[in-house]
Design a protein around this motif. Structure first.
Motif, short mmCIF file in Angstrom:
data_model
loop_
_atom_site.label_atom_id
_atom_site.label_comp_id
_atom_site.label_asym_id
_atom_site.label_seq_id
_atom_site.Cartn_x
_atom_site.Cartn_y
_atom_site.Cartn_z
N LYS A 58 0.72 -1.27 0.04
CA LYS A 58 -0.03 -0.02 0.07
C LYS A 58 1.07 1.26 0.04
N THR A 59 2.00 1.34 0.67
CA THR A 59 2.79 2.54 0.94
C THR A 59 3.62 2.82 -0.59
N GLN A 60 4.07 1.41 -1.07
CA GLN A 60 4.76 1.62 -2.26
C GLN A 60 3.88 2.08 -3.41
N ARG A 61 2.49 1.71 -3.38
CA ARG A 61 1.62 2.17 -4.35
C ARG A 61 1.31 3.77 -4.26
N LYS A 62 1.29 4.10 -2.94
CA LYS A 62 0.98 5.31 -2.88
C LYS A 62 2.17 6.43 -3.10
N LEU A 63 3.17 5.92 -2.82
CA LEU A 63 4.57 6.48 -3.25
C LEU A 63 4.67 6.82 -4.66
N ARG A 64 4.42 5.82 -5.47
CA ARG A 64 4.44 5.84 -6.70
C ARG A 64 3.47 6.76 -7.57
N ILE A 65 2.18 6.73 -6.94
CA ILE A 65 1.40 7.73 -7.24
C ILE A 65 1.40 9.27 -6.86
N ARG A 66 2.18 9.38 -5.91
CA ARG A 66 2.99 10.62 -5.32
C ARG A 66 3.70 11.11 -6.32
N ARG A 67 4.68 10.39 -6.66
CA ARG A 67 5.86 10.85 -7.68
C ARG A 67 5.28 11.01 -9.00
N ARG A 68 4.07 10.37 -9.71
CA ARG A 68 3.53 10.60 -10.88
C ARG A 68 2.90 11.86 -10.77
N ILE A 69 2.12 12.26 -9.54
CA ILE A 69 1.42 13.37 -9.71
C ILE A 69 2.45 14.88 -9.43
N ARG A 70 3.45 14.52 -8.83
CA ARG A 70 4.56 15.50 -8.67
C ARG A 70 5.31 15.96 -10.12
N LYS A 71 5.37 14.98 -11.03
CA LYS A 71 5.89 14.99 -12.44
C LYS A 71 5.14 16.30 -12.99
N VAL A 72 3.65 16.01 -12.80
CA VAL A 72 2.82 17.03 -13.39
C VAL A 72 2.56 18.42 -12.94
N SER A 73 2.59 18.41 -11.79
CA SER A 73 2.34 19.56 -11.09
C SER A 73 3.24 19.87 -9.99
N ALA A 74 4.09 20.88 -10.49
CA ALA A 74 5.34 21.64 -9.88
C ALA A 74 4.85 22.84 -9.64
N GLY A 75 5.09 23.39 -8.64
CA GLY A 75 4.56 24.80 -8.10
C GLY A 75 5.60 25.71 -8.54
N THR A 76 5.14 27.02 -9.09
CA THR A 76 5.87 28.02 -9.17
C THR A 76 5.49 29.39 -8.57
N ALA A 77 6.22 30.42 -8.69
CA ALA A 77 5.91 31.50 -8.14
C ALA A 77 4.37 31.96 -8.55
N ALA A 78 4.24 31.98 -9.76
CA ALA A 78 2.82 32.53 -10.43
C ALA A 78 1.77 31.53 -9.97
N ARG A 79 2.03 30.12 -9.99
CA ARG A 79 0.82 29.17 -9.49
C ARG A 79 1.58 28.34 -8.59
N PRO A 80 1.51 28.41 -7.29
CA PRO A 80 2.19 27.39 -6.32
C PRO A 80 1.49 26.00 -6.00
N ARG A 81 1.99 25.27 -5.62
CA ARG A 81 1.43 23.88 -5.56
C ARG A 81 0.57 23.93 -3.96
N LEU A 82 -0.54 23.47 -4.13
CA LEU A 82 -1.26 23.14 -2.86
C LEU A 82 -1.33 21.74 -2.54
N SER A 83 -0.52 21.35 -1.60
CA SER A 83 -0.11 20.15 -1.15
C SER A 83 -0.96 19.57 0.10
N VAL A 84 -1.37 18.39 -0.05
CA VAL A 84 -2.24 17.86 1.36
C VAL A 84 -1.82 16.51 1.70
N PHE A 85 -1.60 16.58 2.88
CA PHE A 85 -1.07 15.39 3.63
C PHE A 85 -2.45 14.92 4.58
N ARG A 86 -2.68 13.71 4.61
CA ARG A 86 -3.87 13.23 5.39
C ARG A 86 -3.11 12.04 6.32
N SER A 87 -3.25 12.56 7.42
CA SER A 87 -3.02 11.29 8.61
C SER A 87 -4.43 10.68 8.97
#
Length: 118
Positions: A5-34
């Motif tokens: 489960k953790t490896q799958r979530k990490l793989r999905i997280r990396r895939r999302i981060r490839k597409v959505s990188a935050g810049t000064a004009a459009r920063p990234r809203l990152s969500v962490f859920r415990s």
């Protein structure tokens, strides 16, 4: 081989981060859920700085009564209000490997209601 489960979530997280990188004009809203809490950050990845951060553990939000989903919606509204004070109105949403469902969805909808665009 089946991924854990953790490896799958990490793989999905990396895939999302490839597409959505935050810049000064459009920063990234990152969500962490415990299991108990939910955290949101607005991040400029170019400079590597957190511009705004809100969590369900903040003093004004920790007093809020309700379900975890209702508290997540309040966190979304709070992150949008604090972002507006800094001058941020558009962000790229990063769900952090979680499904867009439940608390993550409630946070996103709360942020949209408060005026954040993504």
């Amino acid at each position: 081989m089946k991924l854990s489960k953790t490896q799958r979530k990490l793989r999905i997280r990396r895939r999302i981060r490839k597409v959505s990188a935050g810049t000064a004009a459009r920063p990234r809203l990152s969500v962490f859920r415990s299991n108990k809490e939910i955290y949101a950050q607005v991040i400029d990845d170019v400079e590597g700085k957190t511009l705004v951060a809100v969590s369900s553990r903040d003093k004004e939000l920790a007093k809020a009564k309700g379900t975890k989903t209702e508290v997540a919606a309040l966190v979304g509204k709070a992150i949008a209000e604090r972002s507006a004070k800094v001058g941020i109105d558009k962000v790229a949403f990063d769900r952090g490997g979680n499904l867009y469902h439940g608390r993550v969805k409630a946070l996103a909808e709360g942020a949209r209601e408060a005026g954040l665009k993504f």
